[in-house]
Scaffold this motif. Structure first.
Motif, mmCIF file in Angstrom:
data_model
loop_
_atom_site.group_PDB
_atom_site.id
_atom_site.type_symbol
_atom_site.label_atom_id
_atom_site.label_comp_id
_atom_site.label_asym_id
_atom_site.label_seq_id
_atom_site.Cartn_x
_atom_site.Cartn_y
_atom_site.Cartn_z
ATOM 1 N N THR A 59 60.697 -19.931 -64.078
ATOM 2 C CA THR A 59 61.988 -20.539 -64.380
ATOM 3 C C THR A 59 63.112 -19.962 -63.531
ATOM 4 O OG1 THR A 59 61.244 -20.880 -66.633
ATOM 5 C CG2 THR A 59 63.591 -21.063 -66.246
ATOM 6 N N VAL A 60 63.099 -18.676 -63.284
ATOM 7 C CA VAL A 60 64.180 -18.036 -62.545
ATOM 8 C C VAL A 60 64.120 -18.385 -61.058
ATOM 9 C CG1 VAL A 60 65.104 -15.773 -61.892
ATOM 10 C CG2 VAL A 60 64.438 -16.206 -64.224
ATOM 11 N N SER A 61 62.964 -18.766 -60.568
ATOM 12 C CA SER A 61 62.831 -19.132 -59.159
ATOM 13 C C SER A 61 63.726 -20.322 -58.852
ATOM 14 C CB SER A 61 61.385 -19.479 -58.833
ATOM 15 O OG SER A 61 60.547 -18.385 -59.089
ATOM 16 N N ARG A 62 64.428 -20.253 -57.731
ATOM 17 C CA ARG A 62 65.407 -21.287 -57.384
ATOM 18 C C ARG A 62 64.789 -22.455 -56.618
ATOM 19 N NH1 ARG A 62 70.510 -20.426 -59.647
ATOM 20 N NH2 ARG A 62 70.863 -18.223 -59.769
ATOM 21 N N THR A 63 63.893 -22.166 -55.696
ATOM 22 C CA THR A 63 63.345 -23.240 -54.857
ATOM 23 C C THR A 63 61.989 -23.681 -55.380
ATOM 24 O OG1 THR A 63 62.221 -21.718 -53.368
ATOM 25 C CG2 THR A 63 64.514 -22.281 -52.838
ATOM 26 N N LYS A 64 61.616 -24.869 -54.952
ATOM 27 C CA LYS A 64 60.332 -25.410 -55.387
ATOM 28 C C LYS A 64 59.175 -24.568 -54.837
ATOM 29 C CE LYS A 64 58.315 -29.781 -56.305
ATOM 30 N NZ LYS A 64 58.634 -31.161 -56.468
ATOM 31 N N ALA A 65 59.329 -24.087 -53.598
ATOM 32 C CA ALA A 65 58.279 -23.262 -52.988
ATOM 33 C C ALA A 65 58.090 -21.959 -53.770
ATOM 34 C CB ALA A 65 58.609 -22.959 -51.531
ATOM 35 N N SER A 66 59.193 -21.345 -54.209
ATOM 36 C CA SER A 66 59.061 -20.093 -54.956
ATOM 37 C C SER A 66 58.467 -20.349 -56.346
ATOM 38 C CB SER A 66 60.401 -19.374 -55.048
ATOM 39 O OG SER A 66 61.322 -20.118 -55.808
ATOM 40 N N LYS A 67 58.788 -21.513 -56.942
ATOM 41 C CA LYS A 67 58.184 -21.856 -58.232
ATOM 42 C C LYS A 67 56.672 -22.008 -58.098
ATOM 43 C CE LYS A 67 62.091 -24.261 -60.290
ATOM 44 N NZ LYS A 67 62.381 -23.546 -61.497
ATOM 45 N N VAL A 68 56.234 -22.670 -57.031
ATOM 46 C CA VAL A 68 54.802 -22.828 -56.790
ATOM 47 C C VAL A 68 54.175 -21.461 -56.510
ATOM 48 C CG1 VAL A 68 53.079 -23.804 -55.223
ATOM 49 C CG2 VAL A 68 54.986 -25.218 -56.024
ATOM 50 N N PHE A 69 54.869 -20.652 -55.698
ATOM 51 C CA PHE A 69 54.352 -19.319 -55.366
ATOM 52 C C PHE A 69 54.152 -18.497 -56.634
ATOM 53 C CE2 PHE A 69 55.196 -14.817 -54.477
ATOM 54 C CZ PHE A 69 54.174 -14.562 -53.581
ATOM 55 N N TRP A 70 55.193 -18.411 -57.483
ATOM 56 C CA TRP A 70 55.072 -17.611 -58.698
ATOM 57 C C TRP A 70 54.136 -18.260 -59.712
ATOM 58 C CZ3 TRP A 70 55.790 -12.840 -58.368
ATOM 59 C CH2 TRP A 70 56.796 -12.306 -57.585
ATOM 60 N N GLY A 71 54.063 -19.578 -59.706
ATOM 61 C CA GLY A 71 53.143 -20.267 -60.607
ATOM 62 C C GLY A 71 51.696 -19.978 -60.290
ATOM 63 N N VAL A 72 51.401 -19.838 -58.985
ATOM 64 C CA VAL A 72 50.022 -19.576 -58.564
ATOM 65 C C VAL A 72 49.741 -18.081 -58.459
ATOM 66 C CG1 VAL A 72 48.384 -19.897 -56.667
ATOM 67 C CG2 VAL A 72 49.869 -21.779 -57.352
ATOM 68 N N ILE A 73 50.666 -17.326 -57.869
ATOM 69 C CA ILE A 73 50.447 -15.894 -57.628
ATOM 70 C C ILE A 73 50.845 -15.045 -58.840
ATOM 71 C CG2 ILE A 73 51.065 -13.960 -56.106
ATOM 72 C CD1 ILE A 73 49.354 -16.098 -54.790
ATOM 73 N N GLY A 74 51.749 -15.519 -59.673
ATOM 74 C CA GLY A 74 52.225 -14.754 -60.836
ATOM 75 C C GLY A 74 51.122 -14.187 -61.707
ATOM 76 N N PHE A 76 48.222 -13.274 -60.884
ATOM 77 C CA PHE A 76 47.551 -12.172 -60.193
ATOM 78 C C PHE A 76 48.366 -10.883 -60.249
ATOM 79 C CE2 PHE A 76 45.665 -15.937 -58.160
ATOM 80 C CZ PHE A 76 44.343 -15.673 -58.444
ATOM 81 N N PHE A 77 49.701 -11.025 -60.380
ATOM 82 C CA PHE A 77 50.540 -9.844 -60.563
ATOM 83 C C PHE A 77 50.540 -9.376 -62.011
ATOM 84 C CE2 PHE A 77 52.824 -11.449 -56.700
ATOM 85 C CZ PHE A 77 52.498 -10.381 -55.891
ATOM 86 N N LEU A 78 50.582 -10.333 -62.927
ATOM 87 C CA LEU A 78 50.670 -9.974 -64.339
ATOM 88 C C LEU A 78 49.332 -9.582 -64.947
ATOM 89 C CD1 LEU A 78 53.183 -12.657 -65.646
ATOM 90 C CD2 LEU A 78 53.610 -10.248 -65.192
ATOM 91 N N ALA A 79 48.235 -10.149 -64.454
ATOM 92 C CA ALA A 79 46.912 -9.859 -65.041
ATOM 93 C C ALA A 79 46.551 -8.372 -64.973
ATOM 94 C CB ALA A 79 45.850 -10.721 -64.387
ATOM 95 N N PRO A 80 46.722 -7.683 -63.819
ATOM 96 C CA PRO A 80 46.394 -6.247 -63.824
ATOM 97 C C PRO A 80 47.255 -5.443 -64.789
ATOM 98 C CG PRO A 80 46.611 -7.049 -61.585
ATOM 99 C CD PRO A 80 47.063 -8.156 -62.482
ATOM 100 N N ILE A 81 48.541 -5.798 -64.883
ATOM 101 C CA ILE A 81 49.417 -5.094 -65.821
ATOM 102 C C ILE A 81 48.962 -5.349 -67.253
ATOM 103 C CG2 ILE A 81 51.782 -4.923 -66.675
ATOM 104 C CD1 ILE A 81 52.676 -5.761 -63.831
#
Length: 189
Positions: A59-74, A76-81
């Motif tokens: 939601t905080v991501s401003r651009t569509k590319a960053s939304k897709v990036f965090w939607g797909v990569i997010g 992988f960052f949150l799972a180890p934590i």
């Protein structure tokens, strides 16, 4: 306008999660615990926190590319934590619960028990009583009762003597076994 609505929803969600965390913290300070034998309430709140963080990233991501990036990569960052947090908070010995009713069924003592073994078996017991709220239990002992056994095939409840517990005046329970003699008083205050 759409972004502000999402942002205000996230703020309300953050305040709600903080209020839930504060409630659990205050309950523990008063030796009150929330648990059910069918679902782990604490684990459910833990998962909700990580789902919230994932939604915030998108939601905080401003651009569509960053939304897709965090939607797909997010994930992988949150799972180890989340996995490390799960190991730290939830992968200890699984606690089972045994409900012991008084002879007149006016009182109910809940015994939380677990064990681990490394040559000898260490048995741990916590005692709770029901409060006025359905999932909230009051812990009666400040430290877990610890019993160490060696070369026995007795279950945790048999080591405690839970099946032969003796009630006194519906207010106290005495556990007697070859390993211990322990009285637990139900503080009815």
């Amino acid at each position: 306008m759409k972004y502000k609505t999402k942002k205000s929803t996230l703020k309300v969600s953050a305040i709600t999660l903080l209020a839930i965390d504060l409630l659990f913290y205050l309950l523990v300070l008063n030796n009150l615990y929330v648990f059910s034998s069918s679902v782990s309430i604490y684990f459910l709140v833990f998962v909700i926190h990580f789902v919230y963080l994932y939604l915030v990233l998108i939601t905080v991501s401003r651009t569509k590319a960053s939304k897709v990036f965090w939607g797909v990569i997010g994930p992988f960052f949150l799972a180890p934590i989340a996995i490390v947090g799960w190991f730290i908070f939830f992968y200890n010995d699984k606690v089972d619960y045994y409900y012991l009713s008084s002879p007149n069924s006016t009182q109910k003592l809940i015994i939380g028990y677990s064990n681990w073994s490394l040559g000898e078996t260490n048995h741990y017991y916590d005692f709770y009583r029901q409060t006025g709220f359905p999932l909230v239990k009051k812990r009666l002992n400040h430290e877990s009762l610890h019993v160490m056994t060696r070369n026995t095939d007795m279950s945790d409840l048999n080591v405690l003597g839970a099946h032969d517990a003796q009630w006194e005046n519906e207010k106290a329970v005495t556990f007697t076994s070859p390993y211990l003699n322990k009285e637990v008083t139900l503080n009815l205050k």
